[in-house]
Write a protein that holds these residues in place. Structure first.
Motif, PDB file in Angstrom:
ATOM      1  N   GLY A 242       0.732  -1.224   0.043  1.00  0.00           N
ATOM      2  CA  GLY A 242       0.001   0.166  -0.070  1.00  0.00           C
ATOM      3  C   GLY A 242       0.789   1.054  -0.038  1.00  0.00           C
ATOM      4  N   ASP A 243       0.310   2.506  -0.745  1.00  0.00           N
ATOM      5  CA  ASP A 243       1.066   3.568  -0.692  1.00  0.00           C
ATOM      6  C   ASP A 243       1.407   4.068   0.590  1.00  0.00           C
ATOM      7  OD1 ASP A 243       1.097   3.507  -3.475  1.00  0.00           O
ATOM      8  OD2 ASP A 243      -0.390   4.828  -3.592  1.00  0.00           O
ATOM      9  N   GLU A 244       0.548   3.780   1.837  1.00  0.00           N
ATOM     10  CA  GLU A 244       0.941   4.472   3.053  1.00  0.00           C
ATOM     11  C   GLU A 244       2.089   3.778   3.631  1.00  0.00           C
ATOM     12  OE1 GLU A 244      -2.313   1.244   3.971  1.00  0.00           O
ATOM     13  OE2 GLU A 244      -1.534   2.383   2.243  1.00  0.00           O
ATOM     14  N   TYR A 245       2.498   2.768   3.309  1.00  0.00           N
ATOM     15  CA  TYR A 245       3.805   2.034   3.594  1.00  0.00           C
ATOM     16  C   TYR A 245       5.003   2.715   2.981  1.00  0.00           C
ATOM     17  CZ  TYR A 245       0.902  -1.522   5.820  1.00  0.00           C
ATOM     18  OH  TYR A 245      -0.226  -1.935   6.392  1.00  0.00           O
ATOM     19  N   LEU A 246       4.861   3.513   2.199  1.00  0.00           N
ATOM     20  CA  LEU A 246       5.947   4.261   1.535  1.00  0.00           C
ATOM     21  C   LEU A 246       5.812   5.480   1.789  1.00  0.00           C
ATOM     22  CD1 LEU A 246       5.798   2.949  -2.190  1.00  0.00           C
ATOM     23  CD2 LEU A 246       7.576   2.370  -0.572  1.00  0.00           C
TER      24      LEU A 246
END
Length: 479
Positions: A242-246
């Protein structure tokens, strides 16, 4: 029948109470902890109108259907590996017992179903950019088989990058197997998976609702994160897709997480864990790949796969054993801190032995009720002498344990009841001074960006906040 008759309502009330009695007896017979059994039984007896449905959803503590599937999968795996060169795995398992640091974890050989193996290579992956650069790079080089398992997969930029790469590799003839949790990935659109299937990718959801008795069950979730490429490269840790992990979620950014890249004999264990979960979802086994040759040297590693199908509470016992084995240092990072009595007692004893006990938690909540319960336990731990820190820059999601000078564990397990007893989790235990030094350096930097909680913080907390924390702790067993 007259549904407005007082007799009808009398019969209905009697039926609800009868079901409450039956459910209370089931709770007494099946719930693992005495506190949980008492709480469920009393509430089901006296307020069944409010607790029957929650008990159907959250009450079960053992996943019996998965146990049966595991037995069948193990039989089929035994047949599948008869033609493979399995001897090096056995030989390295015997060699692993010569380590004094591993010997301090005396229960681990029996606690884990998988052996401790020598001659592995490990690489620490700090944060999402390094993690997904390594994972996507390894998949891009795949020639035979790719196994992908995550708790959460989002249909966002990172999720579509993974999807595109898997479709490209499937078009090249690589066998791709993707497994995601149906609860964790509830927002994943069916079109995402359908596109993968149309491109030749095998995709399954890990769901616990198979069978009549599991119809309402959402308590058990597969929280593991595993990637294995060609049986040569493996990845395990705390990141999901998921983008939140980036770091794209402004409220939680920057996201702090850790993964491990591993190669060597221990990949057989990662594949075994994936195969058991895949068999539950698909009733067939993915390919098992074991190289004929292994490195001549490397580090000791043990995969600890835990879950509600285990005969004992593997994850909880691992933390207890790790805490008891510490002689000088015990550093733990976890996004959630909801320990049970046994782990809390072990932490207090470690402090009394003079061990440097530190726990690093996030300063920002992603789940407010869990954060409130964690805060109360944190205050109690500080009063017991445990040093508690809150990471300041962003949300801390990593799950890391560092014991003394050689032992570290990185994976998916949190320091809470859900990981201890309800979730399927996986941790990679590593026994190596050089790698432990890398983990130490990483955690020291994290502690440098953290604020230590003091006893004054507890005294300065408003009474209404403390009341909210205590209410949150009441439901902590199902958080």
């Amino acid at each position: 029948m007259d549904y407005h008759s007082p007799y009808f309502f009398g019969y209905l009330i009697g039926l609800v109470h009868l079901l409450g009695v039956v459910a209370a007896l089931h709770a007494v017979a099946s719930v693992r902890t005495a506190q949980g059994a008492i709480a469920w039984a009393l509430s089901l007896l006296f307020i069944p109108y409010l607790t029957l449905i929650p008990y159907l959803v959250f009450g079960s503590r053992t996943f019996d259907a998965y146990i049966k599937a595991r037995r069948q999968a193990n039989r089929e795996m035994h047949l599948a590996i008869t033609d493979l060169n399995w001897r090096p795995w056995v030989e390295e398992a015997l060699a692993a017992r010569n380590s004094s640091s591993y010997a301090a974890l005396r229960a681990l050989p029996k606690l884990g179903r998988m052996p401790c193996l020598a001659n592995n290579k490990v690489r620490l992956l700090i944060d999402g950019k390094a993690t997904f650069s390594a994972i996507l790079g390894a998949i891009a080089q795949a020639r035979n088989t790719v196994l992908v398992q995550f708790f959460i997969i989002h249909d966002d930029e990172l999720g579509r990058r993974l999807q595109t790469l898997l479709l490209e590799k499937a078009a090249e003839g690589v066998k791709i197997y993707v497994l995601y949790d149906s609860v964790g990935s509830h927002a994943l659109p069916s079109a995402y998976c359908q596109t993968l299937r149309e491109g030749g990718v095998e995709v399954r959801a890990f769901s616990t609702r198979r069978g009549w008795f599991n119809r309402f069950q959402v308590n058990f979730r597969n929280h593991r994160k595993i990637v294995v490429v060609d049986g040569l490269q493996g990845f395990v840790g705390g990141h999901n897709v998921g983008d939140e992990y980036l770091g794209s979620n402004p409220r939680l950014s920057p996201w702090r997480d850790t993964h491990v890249q591993v190669s060597g004999p221990v990949l057989a264990c990662l594949q075994e864990s994936f195969a058991e979960d895949w068999f539950w979802a698909a009733r067939q086994l993915p390919p098992l790949i074991l190289p004929d040759e292994y490195p001549d040297d490397g580090v000791l590693c043990q995969v600890l796969a835990s879950g509600p199908a285990d005969p004992q509470e593997t994850c909880s016992l691992f933390f207890i054993e790790a805490i008891h084995s510490a002689r000088e240092r015990l550093w733990i990072t976890s996004p959630y801190f909801i320990p049970d009595e046994a782990i809390f007692a072990a932490l207090r004893l470690a402090v009394m032995r003079g061990v440097d006990v530190r726990i690093l938690l996030p300063s920002r909540p992603d789940h407010r009720i869990v954060y409130a319960a964690s805060s109360l336990f944190a205050f109690e731990a500080v009063r017991a002498g445990v040093r508690i820190f809150r990471y300041q820059p962003g949300f801390l999601h990593q799950k890391v344990v560092l014991v003394d000078d050689e032992v570290s564990a990185i994976g998916s397990a949190n320091l809470d009841n859900r990981s201890f007893r309800l979730n399927f989790e996986i941790m990679l235990l590593t026994v190596d001074r050089a790698f432990a030094d890398q983990v130490e350096a990483m955690l020291k930097q994290d502690f440098d960006h953290a604020r230590e909680i003091t006893a004054e913080d507890s005294r300065d907390t408003h009474r209404l906040q403390l009341l909210g924390m205590r209410i949150a702790r009441l439901i902590s067993p199902i958080l």
